[in-house]
Scaffold this motif. Structure first.
Motif, PDB file in Angstrom:
ATOM      1  N   ALA A  47     -10.501  -0.017   1.384  1.00 20.15           N
ATOM      2  CA  ALA A  47     -10.158  -0.697   0.130  1.00 20.15           C
ATOM      3  C   ALA A  47     -11.409  -1.048  -0.660  1.00 20.15           C
ATOM      4  O   ALA A  47     -12.459  -1.360  -0.093  1.00 20.15           O
ATOM      5  CB  ALA A  47      -9.349  -1.961   0.415  1.00 20.15           C
ATOM      6  N   ASP A  48     -11.278  -1.017  -1.967  1.00 17.47           N
ATOM      7  CA  ASP A  48     -12.366  -1.390  -2.869  1.00 17.47           C
ATOM      8  C   ASP A  48     -12.685  -2.877  -2.699  1.00 17.47           C
ATOM      9  O   ASP A  48     -11.776  -3.710  -2.619  1.00 17.47           O
ATOM     10  CB  ASP A  48     -11.943  -1.101  -4.307  1.00 17.47           C
ATOM     11  CG  ASP A  48     -13.017  -1.476  -5.305  1.00 17.47           C
ATOM     12  OD1 ASP A  48     -13.991  -0.719  -5.434  1.00 17.47           O
ATOM     13  OD2 ASP A  48     -12.875  -2.539  -5.957  1.00 17.47           O
ATOM     14  N   VAL A  94      -6.826   0.656   6.193  1.00 13.55           N
ATOM     15  CA  VAL A  94      -7.023   1.009   4.784  1.00 13.55           C
ATOM     16  C   VAL A  94      -8.494   0.869   4.423  1.00 13.55           C
ATOM     17  O   VAL A  94      -9.145  -0.112   4.813  1.00 13.55           O
ATOM     18  CB  VAL A  94      -6.174   0.096   3.880  1.00 13.55           C
ATOM     19  CG1 VAL A  94      -6.565   0.252   2.408  1.00 13.55           C
ATOM     20  CG2 VAL A  94      -4.695   0.387   4.073  1.00 13.55           C
ATOM     21  N   ARG A 109      -8.242   5.990   3.928  1.00 13.84           N
ATOM     22  CA  ARG A 109      -7.915   5.427   5.227  1.00 13.84           C
ATOM     23  C   ARG A 109      -8.864   5.980   6.295  1.00 13.84           C
ATOM     24  O   ARG A 109      -9.470   7.035   6.116  1.00 13.84           O
ATOM     25  CB  ARG A 109      -6.471   5.723   5.621  1.00 13.84           C
ATOM     26  CG  ARG A 109      -6.170   7.191   5.854  1.00 13.84           C
ATOM     27  CD  ARG A 109      -4.672   7.428   6.092  1.00 13.84           C
ATOM     28  NE  ARG A 109      -4.383   8.821   6.339  1.00 13.84           N
ATOM     29  CZ  ARG A 109      -4.247   9.375   7.538  1.00 13.84           C
ATOM     30  NH1 ARG A 109      -4.371   8.628   8.628  1.00 13.84           N
ATOM     31  NH2 ARG A 109      -3.984  10.663   7.686  1.00 13.84           N
ATOM     32  N   ASP A 168      -9.569  -4.657  -4.093  1.00  7.55           N
ATOM     33  CA  ASP A 168      -8.778  -4.528  -2.871  1.00  7.55           C
ATOM     34  C   ASP A 168      -7.821  -3.333  -2.932  1.00  7.55           C
ATOM     35  O   ASP A 168      -6.923  -3.200  -2.110  1.00  7.55           O
ATOM     36  CB  ASP A 168      -7.997  -5.813  -2.567  1.00  7.55           C
ATOM     37  CG  ASP A 168      -7.566  -5.900  -1.110  1.00  7.55           C
ATOM     38  OD1 ASP A 168      -8.333  -5.452  -0.238  1.00  7.55           O
ATOM     39  OD2 ASP A 168      -6.462  -6.394  -0.852  1.00  7.55           O
ATOM     40  N   ARG A 169      -8.026  -2.455  -3.889  1.00  8.54           N
ATOM     41  CA  ARG A 169      -7.170  -1.278  -4.060  1.00  8.54           C
ATOM     42  C   ARG A 169      -7.402  -0.271  -2.942  1.00  8.54           C
ATOM     43  O   ARG A 169      -8.527  -0.061  -2.509  1.00  8.54           O
ATOM     44  CB  ARG A 169      -7.473  -0.634  -5.408  1.00  8.54           C
ATOM     45  CG  ARG A 169      -6.759   0.678  -5.655  1.00  8.54           C
ATOM     46  CD  ARG A 169      -7.044   1.216  -7.052  1.00  8.54           C
ATOM     47  NE  ARG A 169      -6.598   2.588  -7.162  1.00  8.54           N
ATOM     48  CZ  ARG A 169      -7.395   3.641  -7.312  1.00  8.54           C
ATOM     49  NH1 ARG A 169      -8.705   3.464  -7.393  1.00  8.54           N
ATOM     50  NH2 ARG A 169      -6.903   4.847  -7.400  1.00  8.54           N
ATOM     51  N   LEU A 170      -6.329   0.354  -2.487  1.00 11.14           N
ATOM     52  CA  LEU A 170      -6.418   1.392  -1.474  1.00 11.14           C
ATOM     53  C   LEU A 170      -7.185   2.591  -2.022  1.00 11.14           C
ATOM     54  O   LEU A 170      -6.824   3.155  -3.045  1.00 11.14           O
ATOM     55  CB  LEU A 170      -5.007   1.814  -1.049  1.00 11.14           C
ATOM     56  CG  LEU A 170      -4.884   2.912   0.013  1.00 11.14           C
ATOM     57  CD1 LEU A 170      -3.629   2.686   0.843  1.00 11.14           C
ATOM     58  CD2 LEU A 170      -4.817   4.307  -0.614  1.00 11.14           C
ATOM     59  N   ASP A 217       0.815  -1.221   0.000  1.00  9.05           N
ATOM     60  CA  ASP A 217       0.000   0.000   0.000  1.00  9.05           C
ATOM     61  C   ASP A 217       0.849   1.272   0.000  1.00  9.05           C
ATOM     62  O   ASP A 217       0.345   2.350  -0.308  1.00  9.05           O
ATOM     63  CB  ASP A 217      -0.911   0.049   1.240  1.00  9.05           C
ATOM     64  CG  ASP A 217      -1.933  -1.057   1.267  1.00  9.05           C
ATOM     65  OD1 ASP A 217      -2.519  -1.352   0.210  1.00  9.05           O
ATOM     66  OD2 ASP A 217      -2.150  -1.611   2.361  1.00  9.05           O
TER      67      ASP A 217
END
Length: 201
Positions: A66-67, A64, A76, A71-73, A15
């Motif tokens: 996340a999508d 995080v 936060r 799982d993309r950042l 990340d």
């Protein structure tokens, strides 16, 4: 912690590069995230996350956003103490990518995070968040989650020569439990767009 479109998860080494990419001068999210304060540098943020990875706190200080699919950042959530003795904690959320704004993700992320904090910190009495009147989306989000405006410091923040109010919102443990008796996740039964941008620290 699973929402409808996102989940909250611990930080990973992978990340760091993505987070550093968003912590650059002129990033759109910075216009809303306490622009009256000196911005944290990308290097400082990376080092803080590295410290959490090396010595994880008993209760996460940040997770995080996340999508759910990639799982993309996306952003936060975080916490910090206002007063340990009175079990008074502050919290916040930021979504870095403007293409993910106005989709209800701030509501999901901050709601899941607040639920988590009240659950794992069993002696926690209250949560609050701080923002400013130049971020009306965060003001709406606070109210939607059940936070009460507890303080307004008039013309206390200056941005580009304009004075704004500083705002403090709070929610007590019993108020949160009354609003979400089965837990916040049970309230996420449908997608309700909002215009959440982020919370100011």
């Amino acid at each position: 912690m699973e929402g409808l479109d996102l989940h909250l998860r611990p930080w990973r080494v992978s990340d760091l590069e993505e987070m550093a990419r968003w912590h650059v001068s002129g990033a759109t999210w910075r216009r809303f995230d306490a622009p009256y304060l000196p911005p944290a540098s990308a290097a400082a943020m990376v080092e803080q996350v590295r410290a959490w990875l090396l010595r994880p706190p008993a209760v996460a200080e940040s997770l995080v956003v996340a999508d759910s699919d990639s799982d993309r950042l996306l952003g936060r959530v975080w916490r910090y103490w206002q007063c340990r003795d009175s079990r008074w904690l502050s919290t916040g959320v930021v979504l870095y990518d403007p293409t993910y704004w106005h989709r209800g993700l701030g509501y999901q992320a901050l709601g899941l995070w607040c639920e988590h904090l009240f659950t794992v910190m069993t002696d926690l009495r209250r949560l609050d968040l701080r923002t400013w009147s130049g971020n009306p989306a965060m003001m709406r989000l606070a109210a939607r989650l059940g936070f009460v405006e507890e303080g307004r410091f008039r013309r206390a923040r200056e941005v580009d020569g304009v004075h704004y109010d500083a705002l403090a919102y709070g929610v007590l443990r019993e108020e949160w439990r009354s609003r979400y008796p089965a837990g916040f996740a049970q309230a996420l039964t449908r997608r309700v767009p909002d215009s959440t941008v982020l919370a100011a620290p």
